[in-house]
Design a protein around this motif. Structure first.
Motif, mmCIF file in Angstrom:
data_model
loop_
_atom_site.group_PDB
_atom_site.id
_atom_site.type_symbol
_atom_site.label_atom_id
_atom_site.label_comp_id
_atom_site.label_asym_id
_atom_site.label_seq_id
_atom_site.Cartn_x
_atom_site.Cartn_y
_atom_site.Cartn_z
ATOM 1 N N PHE A 82 6.213 -11.518 2.599
ATOM 2 C CA PHE A 82 5.645 -10.268 2.073
ATOM 3 C C PHE A 82 5.977 -9.075 2.960
ATOM 4 C CE2 PHE A 82 2.772 -13.479 0.239
ATOM 5 C CZ PHE A 82 2.843 -13.114 -1.096
ATOM 6 N N ARG A 83 6.869 -9.236 3.936
ATOM 7 C CA ARG A 83 7.148 -8.183 4.917
ATOM 8 C C ARG A 83 7.674 -6.896 4.303
ATOM 9 N NH1 ARG A 83 10.447 -12.321 5.848
ATOM 10 N NH2 ARG A 83 12.616 -12.106 5.254
ATOM 11 N N THR A 84 8.267 -6.965 3.107
ATOM 12 C CA THR A 84 8.791 -5.747 2.474
ATOM 13 C C THR A 84 7.719 -5.014 1.669
ATOM 14 O OG1 THR A 84 9.526 -7.008 0.546
ATOM 15 C CG2 THR A 84 11.130 -6.683 2.329
ATOM 16 N N LEU A 85 6.559 -5.592 1.571
ATOM 17 C CA LEU A 85 5.469 -5.008 0.791
ATOM 18 C C LEU A 85 4.997 -3.678 1.388
ATOM 19 C CD1 LEU A 85 3.649 -5.641 -1.625
ATOM 20 C CD2 LEU A 85 2.154 -6.864 -0.058
ATOM 21 N N SER A 86 4.916 -3.630 2.710
ATOM 22 C CA SER A 86 4.456 -2.444 3.423
ATOM 23 C C SER A 86 4.768 -2.657 4.893
ATOM 24 C CB SER A 86 2.944 -2.269 3.220
ATOM 25 O OG SER A 86 2.510 -1.031 3.737
ATOM 26 N N THR A 87 4.348 -1.728 5.735
ATOM 27 C CA THR A 87 4.554 -1.947 7.163
ATOM 28 C C THR A 87 3.580 -3.028 7.628
ATOM 29 O OG1 THR A 87 2.924 -0.324 7.909
ATOM 30 C CG2 THR A 87 5.175 0.487 7.487
ATOM 31 N N PRO A 88 3.961 -3.785 8.648
ATOM 32 C CA PRO A 88 3.026 -4.792 9.168
ATOM 33 C C PRO A 88 1.690 -4.174 9.589
ATOM 34 C CG PRO A 88 5.214 -5.211 10.023
ATOM 35 C CD PRO A 88 5.275 -3.887 9.291
ATOM 36 N N ASP A 89 1.739 -2.978 10.197
ATOM 37 C CA ASP A 89 0.491 -2.302 10.584
ATOM 38 C C ASP A 89 -0.406 -2.071 9.374
ATOM 39 O OD1 ASP A 89 0.195 -1.888 13.340
ATOM 40 O OD2 ASP A 89 1.630 -0.239 13.322
ATOM 41 N N ASP A 90 0.171 -1.564 8.294
ATOM 42 C CA ASP A 90 -0.631 -1.308 7.085
ATOM 43 C C ASP A 90 -1.218 -2.595 6.523
ATOM 44 O OD1 ASP A 90 -0.208 1.412 7.219
ATOM 45 O OD2 ASP A 90 1.346 1.436 5.676
ATOM 46 N N LEU A 91 -0.434 -3.656 6.528
ATOM 47 C CA LEU A 91 -0.923 -4.927 5.994
ATOM 48 C C LEU A 91 -2.069 -5.478 6.834
ATOM 49 C CD1 LEU A 91 2.522 -6.493 5.084
ATOM 50 C CD2 LEU A 91 0.784 -5.669 3.481
ATOM 51 N N VAL A 92 -1.888 -5.487 8.145
ATOM 52 C CA VAL A 92 -2.920 -6.049 9.027
ATOM 53 C C VAL A 92 -4.167 -5.167 9.023
ATOM 54 C CG1 VAL A 92 -3.473 -6.602 11.438
ATOM 55 C CG2 VAL A 92 -1.287 -7.322 10.459
ATOM 56 N N HIS A 93 -3.984 -3.858 9.101
ATOM 57 C CA HIS A 93 -5.152 -2.976 9.099
ATOM 58 C C HIS A 93 -5.884 -3.027 7.763
ATOM 59 C CE1 HIS A 93 -3.316 -0.502 12.606
ATOM 60 N NE2 HIS A 93 -3.732 -1.692 12.978
ATOM 61 N N GLY A 94 -5.136 -3.161 6.675
ATOM 62 C CA GLY A 94 -5.773 -3.324 5.374
ATOM 63 C C GLY A 94 -6.585 -4.612 5.307
ATOM 64 N N PHE A 95 -6.022 -5.677 5.860
ATOM 65 C CA PHE A 95 -6.738 -6.953 5.918
ATOM 66 C C PHE A 95 -8.014 -6.817 6.742
ATOM 67 C CE2 PHE A 95 -7.262 -10.797 8.645
ATOM 68 C CZ PHE A 95 -7.864 -11.600 7.696
ATOM 69 N N PHE A 96 -7.907 -6.202 7.934
ATOM 70 C CA PHE A 96 -9.095 -6.020 8.770
ATOM 71 C C PHE A 96 -10.150 -5.199 8.027
ATOM 72 C CE2 PHE A 96 -6.700 -6.443 13.062
ATOM 73 C CZ PHE A 96 -6.884 -7.809 13.058
ATOM 74 N N ALA A 97 -9.730 -4.114 7.393
ATOM 75 C CA ALA A 97 -10.684 -3.254 6.690
ATOM 76 C C ALA A 97 -11.347 -4.000 5.537
ATOM 77 C CB ALA A 97 -9.982 -2.000 6.171
ATOM 78 N N GLU A 98 -10.572 -4.806 4.838
ATOM 79 C CA GLU A 98 -11.098 -5.530 3.681
ATOM 80 C C GLU A 98 -12.038 -6.661 4.092
ATOM 81 O OE1 GLU A 98 -8.990 -8.694 0.942
ATOM 82 O OE2 GLU A 98 -8.311 -6.663 0.446
ATOM 83 N N ARG A 99 -11.691 -7.377 5.141
ATOM 84 C CA ARG A 99 -12.443 -8.590 5.490
ATOM 85 C C ARG A 99 -13.473 -8.427 6.596
ATOM 86 N NH1 ARG A 99 -12.388 -12.062 1.417
ATOM 87 N NH2 ARG A 99 -10.312 -12.166 0.546
#
Length: 170
Positions: A82-99
């Motif tokens: 899924f690395r092309t979905l967004s930047t790794p920072d956005d993915l991880v920070h989105g995960f942290f914010a969601e969970r």
């Protein structure tokens, strides 16, 4: 060079996180402990302490998890399909914010018997999968809207009737 490395190796390592009581288990090593016992203790405070204590414990939990797992989860996201979905920072920070906004996510982990790193990797993977699914759904909605615009006005009879009824009611 060896003397410098020896001096570095002999220097005391700070306990992690800083808020852990003295006498707590372990120093930070190459692969530091997650401090499962500390996390479970903080979850107990969240569930049974005063509102102020609960809020402080929840914040300490979030800070600890994000500080300890941000870099490894960035590496995971970077190497993921899924690395092309967004930047790794956005993915991880989105995960942290969601969970991590809800400590129930961590409470659920305590009952699984999984290592926290596996739990978080699985959670990040699910977050990225859901994000990809949402983006595909959004793209289909945009495509449908664009197609409706290409067809021109008057090609949506049900929508036109609904508009006319609402307009007539005032």
């Amino acid at each position: 060079k060896r003397i410098a490395l020896a001096a570095f190796a002999m220097r005391p390592r700070p306990r992690y996180p800083a808020s852990m009581p003295s006498g707590s288990v372990g120093f930070v090593e190459h692969f530091p402990s997650t401090h499962d016992t500390w996390i479970v203790d903080q979850l107990r405070v969240v569930g049974g302490g005063s509102p102020e204590q609960a809020a402080e414990a929840a914040q300490q939990l979030r800070t600890h998890i994000m500080a300890r797992y941000r870099e490894p989860l960035l590496a995971y996201a970077t190497a993921s399909s899924f690395r092309t979905l967004s930047t790794p920072d956005d993915l991880v920070h989105g995960f942290f914010a969601e969970r991590l906004h809800d400590v129930e996510y961590l409470r659920t982990w305590t009952g699984t018997g999984m290592k926290l790193r596996r739990w978080l990797c699985n959670g990040l993977l699910l977050h990225m999968f859901n994000e990809a699914k949402k983006r595909r759904r959004d793209a289909r909605a945009v495509d449908a809207a664009a197609e409706a615009l290409r067809q021109g006005p008057g090609e949506e009879p049900a929508a036109d009737r609904a508009f006319d009824r609402a307009w007539a009611r005032g």
